[in-house]
Enzyme design. Structure first.
Site, PDB file in Angstrom:
ATOM      1  N   ASN A   9       1.016  -0.791  -0.061  1.00 46.50           N
ATOM      2  CA  ASN A   9       0.502   0.575   0.133  1.00 46.50           C
ATOM      3  C   ASN A   9       0.888   1.280   0.093  1.00 46.50           C
ATOM      4  O   ASN A   9       1.379   1.220   0.956  1.00 46.50           O
ATOM      5  CB  ASN A   9      -0.588   0.045   1.440  1.00 46.50           C
ATOM      6  CG  ASN A   9      -1.968   0.895   1.301  1.00 46.50           C
ATOM      7  OD1 ASN A   9      -1.555   1.893   0.799  1.00 46.50           O
ATOM      8  ND2 ASN A   9      -2.626   1.633   3.041  1.00 46.50           N
ATOM      9  N   TRP A  10       0.715   1.118  -1.501  1.00 43.50           N
ATOM     10  CA  TRP A  10       2.174   2.818  -1.148  1.00 43.50           C
ATOM     11  C   TRP A  10       1.658   4.011  -0.337  1.00 43.50           C
ATOM     12  O   TRP A  10       2.341   5.322  -0.533  1.00 43.50           O
ATOM     13  CB  TRP A  10       2.497   3.692  -3.031  1.00 43.50           C
ATOM     14  CG  TRP A  10       2.795   2.557  -3.096  1.00 43.50           C
ATOM     15  CD1 TRP A  10       3.114   1.525  -2.842  1.00 43.50           C
ATOM     16  CD2 TRP A  10       3.126   2.036  -4.616  1.00 43.50           C
ATOM     17  NE1 TRP A  10       4.221   0.595  -3.809  1.00 43.50           N
ATOM     18  CE2 TRP A  10       4.066   0.731  -4.884  1.00 43.50           C
ATOM     19  CE3 TRP A  10       3.568   3.233  -5.467  1.00 43.50           C
ATOM     20  CZ2 TRP A  10       4.730   0.492  -6.326  1.00 43.50           C
ATOM     21  CZ3 TRP A  10       3.890   2.821  -7.092  1.00 43.50           C
ATOM     22  CH2 TRP A  10       4.864   1.782  -7.079  1.00 43.50           C
ATOM     23  N   LYS A  11       0.264   4.230   0.016  1.00 46.59           N
ATOM     24  CA  LYS A  11      -0.640   5.096   0.953  1.00 46.59           C
ATOM     25  C   LYS A  11       0.180   6.726  -0.578  1.00 46.59           C
ATOM     26  O   LYS A  11      -0.222   6.726  -1.653  1.00 46.59           O
ATOM     27  CB  LYS A  11       0.199   6.022   2.247  1.00 46.59           C
ATOM     28  CG  LYS A  11      -0.001   4.424   2.335  1.00 46.59           C
ATOM     29  CD  LYS A  11      -0.314   4.221   4.047  1.00 46.59           C
ATOM     30  CE  LYS A  11       0.111   3.305   4.728  1.00 46.59           C
ATOM     31  NZ  LYS A  11      -0.336   2.947   6.462  1.00 46.59           N
ATOM     32  N   HIS A  96      -9.464   1.780   5.461  1.00 45.09           N
ATOM     33  CA  HIS A  96      -7.568   1.806   5.533  1.00 45.09           C
ATOM     34  C   HIS A  96      -8.486   3.073   7.150  1.00 45.09           C
ATOM     35  O   HIS A  96      -9.478   3.965   6.804  1.00 45.09           O
ATOM     36  CB  HIS A  96      -7.093   2.272   5.169  1.00 45.09           C
ATOM     37  CG  HIS A  96      -5.519   2.395   5.490  1.00 45.09           C
ATOM     38  ND1 HIS A  96      -5.288   2.710   6.337  1.00 45.09           N
ATOM     39  CD2 HIS A  96      -5.112   1.193   5.523  1.00 45.09           C
ATOM     40  CE1 HIS A  96      -3.845   2.558   6.471  1.00 45.09           C
ATOM     41  NE2 HIS A  96      -3.423   1.756   5.865  1.00 45.09           N
ATOM     42  N   GLU A  98      -6.293   4.451   7.890  1.00 41.18           N
ATOM     43  CA  GLU A  98      -6.140   6.574   7.806  1.00 41.18           C
ATOM     44  C   GLU A  98      -7.674   7.134   7.093  1.00 41.18           C
ATOM     45  O   GLU A  98      -7.627   8.221   7.015  1.00 41.18           O
ATOM     46  CB  GLU A  98      -5.180   6.743   6.892  1.00 41.18           C
ATOM     47  CG  GLU A  98      -3.876   6.094   7.409  1.00 41.18           C
ATOM     48  CD  GLU A  98      -2.836   5.570   6.901  1.00 41.18           C
ATOM     49  OE1 GLU A  98      -2.769   5.664   5.513  1.00 41.18           O
ATOM     50  OE2 GLU A  98      -1.600   5.016   7.343  1.00 41.18           O
ATOM     51  N   GLU A 168      -5.044  -4.623  10.286  1.00 42.15           N
ATOM     52  CA  GLU A 168      -4.117  -3.798  11.038  1.00 42.15           C
ATOM     53  C   GLU A 168      -4.581  -2.866  12.106  1.00 42.15           C
ATOM     54  O   GLU A 168      -5.224  -2.327  12.339  1.00 42.15           O
ATOM     55  CB  GLU A 168      -4.309  -2.709   9.493  1.00 42.15           C
ATOM     56  CG  GLU A 168      -4.169  -3.528   8.585  1.00 42.15           C
ATOM     57  CD  GLU A 168      -3.243  -2.348   7.466  1.00 42.15           C
ATOM     58  OE1 GLU A 168      -2.898  -2.488   6.441  1.00 42.15           O
ATOM     59  OE2 GLU A 168      -4.055  -1.469   7.412  1.00 42.15           O
ATOM     60  N   GLY A 174       2.596   2.731  10.778  1.00 42.60           N
ATOM     61  CA  GLY A 174       4.131   3.456  10.430  1.00 42.60           C
ATOM     62  C   GLY A 174       4.586   3.788  11.803  1.00 42.60           C
ATOM     63  O   GLY A 174       4.647   5.312  12.062  1.00 42.60           O
ATOM     64  N   SER A 214       3.626  -2.193   9.875  1.00 43.77           N
ATOM     65  CA  SER A 214       5.476  -2.170  10.825  1.00 43.77           C
ATOM     66  C   SER A 214       5.776  -3.459  10.305  1.00 43.77           C
ATOM     67  O   SER A 214       6.465  -3.534  10.850  1.00 43.77           O
ATOM     68  CB  SER A 214       5.665  -1.436  11.472  1.00 43.77           C
ATOM     69  OG  SER A 214       5.738  -0.086  11.900  1.00 43.77           O
ATOM     70  N   GLY A 235       2.904  -1.065   4.217  1.00 42.92           N
ATOM     71  CA  GLY A 235       3.286   0.466   3.823  1.00 42.92           C
ATOM     72  C   GLY A 235       4.645   0.877   3.122  1.00 42.92           C
ATOM     73  O   GLY A 235       5.165   0.903   2.666  1.00 42.92           O
ATOM     74  N   GLY A 236       5.116   1.079   4.557  1.00 38.73           N
ATOM     75  CA  GLY A 236       6.896   2.108   4.302  1.00 38.73           C
ATOM     76  C   GLY A 236       7.149   1.324   4.087  1.00 38.73           C
ATOM     77  O   GLY A 236       8.285   1.200   2.855  1.00 38.73           O
TER      78      GLY A 236
END
Ligand code: 13P
Length: 255
Positions: A9-11, A96, A98, A168, A174, A214, A235-236
Site C-alpha cells: 500500500n503505497w499510500k 483503511h 487512515e 491492521e 507507521g 510495520s 506500507g513503508g
C-alpha cells in the site's frame, strides 16, 4: 493450502516518475514470483494504468487504495469501481484506518463500497483494526468484530469469497511497533472464527487474512509463519524495492 498475498500500500507516495522507478526496481528483482505467492502493488490513482502496463508481463497485480461507493455521477474528484477495474486492477483497499480517521469513513459507507467493488469484479481488501486506547482497554475483538459484521452486512456467501481482510492494528501502523506474532495470530484466528460463524467454515478456510502494521523483512518471517496469517499489507517497507521483494522471498520460502 491458502496462497500468501503480499500487497504494497503505497499510500500518498510517489509521483508517476517515482512510481515508475519503484516498479522498475521491483520488476528487476522479482518479475517472476513463485506460483505459491500472489503479489500486489497499490500505487496512487494517477499511476494505476502505467503500473498495469508496466507489469503486464509479470506476475505482479495492481490495485487501488480507495474508490467511491456509487457507480457514476456528480461526485467531483471521485473515482468509481468500474474506472479502476477498466484500468486493469484486480483489487481495491477499502476501509483503511487512515480513511476512517481522516475522511470520516464509517462502517456503513465501507459496506456500500464493498458491494460496489464486488459488483465490478474487484476484490476488496477490507481493513480493520483497533486503536491503542481500545487495545489497552481489551476491546480489540469487540471493535474488529463490529467492523467486520458491519462491512459484510448483506454480502452473500458467493460474494464474500472475493473479499480479503487485512488486520491492521492502528497502533502498529507507521509506528515501527509491530504486533507480536502471538497478538497477530490471536486476532487472525478470531477473525476466521467470526467469518465461519457469519458464513460457514469453507468460506472461513479460504478467506485470506493479511497482517498490516510495520511489517518489514526483519519481522515478516515470524508473522507469516503464524497459521492464520495469509500475507501482509505493507506500507513503508513497500516503498523500497529491496525490502518489498525481500518480504516476497520470505513468503515464497514459507510456502
Ligand atoms: P506500515 O507498514 O507503514 O506500518 O503501514 C501499514 C499499512 O497501513 C498498510 O496499509
Amino acid at each position: 493450502m491458502r496462497k500468501f498475498l503480499i500487497a504494497g500500500n503505497w499510500k500518498m507516495n510517489c509521483t508517476p516518475s517515482e512510481a515508475a522507478l519503484l516498479l522498475e526496481g521491483i520488476k528487476e528483482k522479482k518479475g517472476e514470483v513463485s506460483e505459491e505467492v500472489d503479489v500486489l502493488v497499490c500505487p496512487p490513482f494517477v499511476s494505476l494504468s502505467m503500473a498495469v502496463n508496466y507489469l503486464h508481463e509479470t506476475d505482479i497485480q495492481v490495485g487501488a487504495q480507495n474508490m467511491h461507493f456509487e457507480s457514476s455521477g456528480a461526485y467531483t474528484g471521485e473515482i468509481s469501481a468500474s474506472m479502476i477495474a477498466e484500468s486493469g486492477c484486480n483489487y481495491v483497499i477499502l476501509g483503511h484506518s487512515e480513511r476512517r480517521e481522516y475522511f470520516n469513513e464509517d462502517d456503513e459507507l465501507i459496506n456500500k463500497k464493498i458491494g460496489q467493488a464486488i459488483s465490478n469484479d474487484l476484490a476488496p481488501i477490507l481493513c480493520v483494526g483497533e486503536s491503542l486506547e481500545q487495545r489497552k482497554a481489551g476491546e480489540q475483538k469487540m471493535v474488529v468484530g463490529k467492523q467486520i459484521r458491519a462491512a459484510l452486512e448483506g454480502i452473500n456467501t458467493d460474494q464474500v469469497l472475493n473479499v480479503v481482510i487485512a488486520y491492521e492494528p492502528i497502533w502498529a501502523i507507521g509506528t515501527g511497533e509491530t504486533a507480536t506474532p502471538e497478538q497477530a495470530q490471536q486476532m487472525h484466528k478470531f477473525i476466521r472464527d467470526l467469518v465461519s460463524e457469519i458464513y460457514d467454515s469453507d468460506v472461513a478456510t479460504s478467506l485470506r487474512i493479511l497482517y498490516g502494521g510495520s511489517m518489514k523483512p526483519a519481522n515478516a518471517d515470524e508473522l507469516l509463519s503464524q497459521p492464520d496469517v495469509d500475507g501482509g499489507l505493507i506500507g513503508g517497507a513497500s516503498l523500497d524495492a529491496d525490502s518489498f521483494t525481500e518480504i516476497i522471498t520470505i513468503a515464497e520460502k514459507l510456502s
